[in-house]
Design a protein around this motif. Structure first.
Motif, mmCIF file in Angstrom:
data_model
loop_
_atom_site.group_PDB
_atom_site.id
_atom_site.type_symbol
_atom_site.label_atom_id
_atom_site.label_comp_id
_atom_site.label_asym_id
_atom_site.label_seq_id
_atom_site.Cartn_x
_atom_site.Cartn_y
_atom_site.Cartn_z
ATOM 1 N N THR A 7 0.848 -1.187 0.000
ATOM 2 C CA THR A 7 0.000 0.000 0.000
ATOM 3 C C THR A 7 0.888 1.242 0.000
ATOM 4 O OG1 THR A 7 -0.111 0.196 2.407
ATOM 5 C CG2 THR A 7 -1.731 -1.247 1.357
ATOM 6 N N GLY A 8 0.293 2.386 0.212
ATOM 7 C CA GLY A 8 1.066 3.620 0.308
ATOM 8 C C GLY A 8 1.724 3.733 1.675
ATOM 9 N N GLY A 9 2.444 4.825 1.866
ATOM 10 C CA GLY A 9 3.058 5.060 3.170
ATOM 11 C C GLY A 9 4.573 5.019 3.161
ATOM 12 N N GLY A 10 5.170 4.448 2.128
ATOM 13 C CA GLY A 10 6.625 4.411 2.031
ATOM 14 C C GLY A 10 7.063 4.909 0.669
ATOM 15 N N GLY A 11 8.354 5.020 0.477
ATOM 16 C CA GLY A 11 8.864 5.491 -0.814
ATOM 17 C C GLY A 11 10.275 5.999 -0.677
ATOM 18 N N GLY A 12 10.729 6.725 -1.692
ATOM 19 C CA GLY A 12 12.110 7.163 -1.711
ATOM 20 C C GLY A 12 12.266 8.659 -1.511
ATOM 21 N N SER A 13 13.388 9.027 -0.892
ATOM 22 C CA SER A 13 13.742 10.432 -0.712
ATOM 23 C C SER A 13 15.141 10.660 -1.283
ATOM 24 C CB SER A 13 13.717 10.817 0.769
ATOM 25 O OG SER A 13 14.129 12.166 0.942
ATOM 26 N N THR A 14 15.310 11.767 -1.972
ATOM 27 C CA THR A 14 16.622 12.073 -2.557
ATOM 28 C C THR A 14 17.625 12.523 -1.503
ATOM 29 O OG1 THR A 14 15.962 14.359 -2.967
ATOM 30 C CG2 THR A 14 15.595 12.767 -4.755
ATOM 31 N N GLU A 15 17.117 12.877 -0.327
ATOM 32 C CA GLU A 15 18.005 13.419 0.708
ATOM 33 C C GLU A 15 17.398 13.188 2.092
ATOM 34 O OE1 GLU A 15 19.403 17.864 2.205
ATOM 35 O OE2 GLU A 15 18.969 17.539 0.070
ATOM 36 N N LEU A 16 18.238 12.749 3.030
ATOM 37 C CA LEU A 16 17.825 12.599 4.427
ATOM 38 C C LEU A 16 18.930 13.122 5.334
ATOM 39 C CD1 LEU A 16 16.092 9.125 5.058
ATOM 40 C CD2 LEU A 16 15.080 11.403 5.241
ATOM 41 N N PHE A 17 18.540 13.861 6.363
ATOM 42 C CA PHE A 17 19.498 14.395 7.337
ATOM 43 C C PHE A 17 20.638 15.156 6.667
ATOM 44 C CE2 PHE A 17 17.611 10.601 9.385
ATOM 45 C CZ PHE A 17 16.989 11.241 10.458
ATOM 46 N N GLY A 18 20.292 15.847 5.570
ATOM 47 C CA GLY A 18 21.272 16.675 4.880
ATOM 48 C C GLY A 18 22.218 15.928 3.971
ATOM 49 N N VAL A 19 22.056 14.608 3.854
ATOM 50 C CA VAL A 19 22.938 13.802 2.994
ATOM 51 C C VAL A 19 22.194 13.465 1.706
ATOM 52 C CG1 VAL A 19 24.208 11.638 2.754
ATOM 53 C CG2 VAL A 19 24.147 12.831 4.966
ATOM 54 N N LYS A 20 22.783 13.829 0.588
ATOM 55 C CA LYS A 20 22.137 13.589 -0.702
ATOM 56 C C LYS A 20 22.493 12.190 -1.211
ATOM 57 C CE LYS A 20 21.719 18.446 -2.005
ATOM 58 N NZ LYS A 20 22.042 19.492 -3.013
ATOM 59 N N ARG A 21 21.653 11.248 -0.865
ATOM 60 C CA ARG A 21 21.776 9.861 -1.310
ATOM 61 C C ARG A 21 20.376 9.250 -1.261
ATOM 62 N NH1 ARG A 21 25.465 4.957 1.377
ATOM 63 N NH2 ARG A 21 24.813 3.327 -0.118
ATOM 64 N N PRO A 22 19.947 8.565 -2.307
ATOM 65 C CA PRO A 22 18.574 8.053 -2.316
ATOM 66 C C PRO A 22 18.332 7.006 -1.231
ATOM 67 C CG PRO A 22 19.810 7.243 -4.222
ATOM 68 C CD PRO A 22 20.659 8.278 -3.567
ATOM 69 N N VAL A 23 17.264 7.223 -0.465
ATOM 70 C CA VAL A 23 16.867 6.293 0.592
ATOM 71 C C VAL A 23 15.417 5.884 0.356
ATOM 72 C CG1 VAL A 23 16.483 5.958 3.060
ATOM 73 C CG2 VAL A 23 18.443 7.312 2.283
ATOM 74 N N PHE A 24 15.186 4.593 0.270
ATOM 75 C CA PHE A 24 13.833 4.068 0.082
ATOM 76 C C PHE A 24 13.394 3.388 1.377
ATOM 77 C CE2 PHE A 24 15.170 4.711 -4.199
ATOM 78 C CZ PHE A 24 14.011 4.982 -4.918
ATOM 79 N N THR A 25 12.315 3.893 1.943
ATOM 80 C CA THR A 25 11.772 3.325 3.168
ATOM 81 C C THR A 25 10.578 2.438 2.835
ATOM 82 O OG1 THR A 25 12.453 5.270 4.433
ATOM 83 C CG2 THR A 25 10.803 3.828 5.436
ATOM 84 N N VAL A 26 10.648 1.205 3.302
ATOM 85 C CA VAL A 26 9.525 0.274 3.170
ATOM 86 C C VAL A 26 8.871 0.215 4.546
ATOM 87 C CG1 VAL A 26 8.816 -2.065 2.563
ATOM 88 C CG2 VAL A 26 10.837 -1.054 1.467
ATOM 89 N N THR A 27 7.688 0.780 4.682
ATOM 90 C CA THR A 27 7.094 0.860 6.008
ATOM 91 C C THR A 27 6.482 -0.482 6.396
ATOM 92 O OG1 THR A 27 5.037 1.769 5.086
ATOM 93 C CG2 THR A 27 6.668 3.320 5.865
ATOM 94 N N THR A 28 6.999 -1.014 7.495
ATOM 95 C CA THR A 28 6.531 -2.295 8.024
ATOM 96 C C THR A 28 5.643 -2.102 9.249
ATOM 97 O OG1 THR A 28 8.520 -2.511 9.395
ATOM 98 C CG2 THR A 28 8.591 -3.459 7.182
ATOM 99 N N ALA A 29 5.517 -0.859 9.682
ATOM 100 C CA ALA A 29 4.666 -0.531 10.825
ATOM 101 C C ALA A 29 4.164 0.895 10.651
ATOM 102 C CB ALA A 29 5.433 -0.666 12.135
ATOM 103 N N GLU A 30 3.094 1.221 11.342
ATOM 104 C CA GLU A 30 2.556 2.573 11.256
ATOM 105 C C GLU A 30 1.916 2.978 12.577
ATOM 106 O OE1 GLU A 30 -1.777 1.886 9.223
ATOM 107 O OE2 GLU A 30 -0.033 1.689 7.915
#
Length: 270
Positions: A7-30
Motif C-alpha cells: 500500500t502507500g506510506g513508504g517510498g524514496g527520498s533524494t536526501e535525508l538528514f542533509g545527505v544527498k543519497r537516495p533512501v527508500f523506506t519500506v514501512t513495516t509498521a505505522e
C-alpha cells in the motif's frame, strides 16, 4: 502462493538528514490514529459579565494542558533497524541510542513524531456572537499512537491530564495494527529491485507517522508494506496534503516501474 500486500506510506527520498543519497523506506509498521472530540460545557451568559464556568475558557485550558504534556519517547525494533541502517550508510550520524535520538528529535519534527505519541489540535468551535459567552465549546484533536499503544489506555491518560469534570472526550475514530516482519521474500525482492533501478540506493524498513490500509491486513496476519517506489525531494515531500501537493513525472514513472517489477518477480516466484 503466499498473500502479500503493498500500500502507500513508504517510498524514496533524494536526501535525508542533509545527505544527498537516495533512501527508500519500506514501512513495516505505522502509527495508529485516535481522533477525538474535546467537549467543554458550562454556563452561557453575557460577555460583559465574566464568570468561572465559561466552557471556552475550559477548552483552552484543556488544550493547553495537552500541548504541555511531556510524553515518554519510545524506540521500537523497527526504528532501531531504520536508524541503524542509515547510520551504517553514512546518512545519519546522531547516534542510535534512545537518548541520542531524543536529542535529534528536539530539532527534527519528523523524528519526534516517530518516537512519541503525538497530539495535534485541528479544529475548534464555540459561540455564535461576539458578546455572548457560549454554553458549549469543542475542538478536535488528531492523536497518532506508536505501534503497540492501546487507544483506550491513551484516552484515559488524556482525561487524567485534562483533569476537568466538565470536559469530556468523545471518540470519533481509532485504529491500531501489528508490525510486519522485514525478513520476508517480499522485502528482499523490493530491496533487489530498488538497487537495480536506482544507483547507490539505501533500502530500510521503517514506520510511517500516518496510517494506511495496511493496518487492516496486518491485523489479519497478512504481511503488508507501505511502498510507492517513487523518489521525491524533501521540498516536494513537504507538499503532501497541502494546497499544492504534487510529484514529478520522473518519480511517477519510477514508481510504476518499481511496483510492476516487484509484482512480476513475486508472481514468477509463485
Amino acid at each position: 502462493m503466499g498473500v502479500w500486500v503493498i500500500t502507500g506510506g513508504g517510498g524514496g527520498s533524494t536526501e535525508l538528514f542533509g545527505v544527498k543519497r537516495p533512501v527508500f523506506t519500506v514501512t513495516t509498521a505505522e502509527k495508529g490514529p485516535l481522533w477525538l472530540r474535546v467537549v467543554a460545557e458550562g454556563r452561557a451568559g453575557h460577555g460583559s459579565v465574566p464568570h468561572n464556568d465559561n466552557p471556552l475558557d475550559r477548552l483552552v485550558r484543556a488544550l493547553g494542558k495537552l500541548q504541555e504534556w511531556e510524553r515518554t519517547p519510545q524506540l521500537s525494533p523497527v526504528l532501531e533497524e531504520y536508524f541503524g541502517r542509515l547510520e551504517r550508510a553514512g546518512i545519519y550520524s546522531g547516534g542510535t541510542s534512545l537518548k541520542q535520538l531524543e536529542q535529534t528529535a528536539a530539532s527534527d519534527v519528523r523524528v519526534r513524531a516517530l518516537l512519541t505519541n503525538t497530539i495535534s489540535a485541528t479544529t475548534a468551535t464555540a459561540g455564535m456572537k461576539h458578546n455572548v459567552i457560549p454554553g458549549r465549546a469543542e475542538a478536535t484533536i488528531d492523536c497518532r499512537l506508536l505501534p503497540g499503544v492501546d487507544p483506550a489506555s491513551f484516552e484515559a491518560e488524556l482525561t487524567r491530564v485534562i483533569d476537568d469534570p466538565k470536559v469530556r472526550l468523545e471518540r470519533v475514530f481509532a485504529g491500531a495494527s501489528d508490525t510486519s516482519s522485514h525478513d520476508t521474500e517480499l522485502f528482499a525482492t523490493i530491496e533487489s529491485v530498488v538497487r537495480e533501478l536506482v544507483e547507490d540506493a539505501v533500502v530500510t524498513p521503517g514506520v510511517t507517522a500516518g496510517f494506511t490500509d495496511s493496518r487492516v491486513f496486518r491485523n489479519q496476519g497478512v504481511v503488508a508494506y507501505g511502498f510507492s517506489g517513487g523518489l521525491t525531494s524533501p521540498s516536494l515531500a513537504r507538499t503532501v496534503h497541502g494546497h499544492n501537493e504534487r510529484m514529478t513525472l520522473d518519480s511517477f514513472r519510477l514508481s510504476c516501474q518499481m511496483i510492476y517489477e516487484v509484482t512480476r518477480r513475486m508472481c514468477e516466484a509463485g
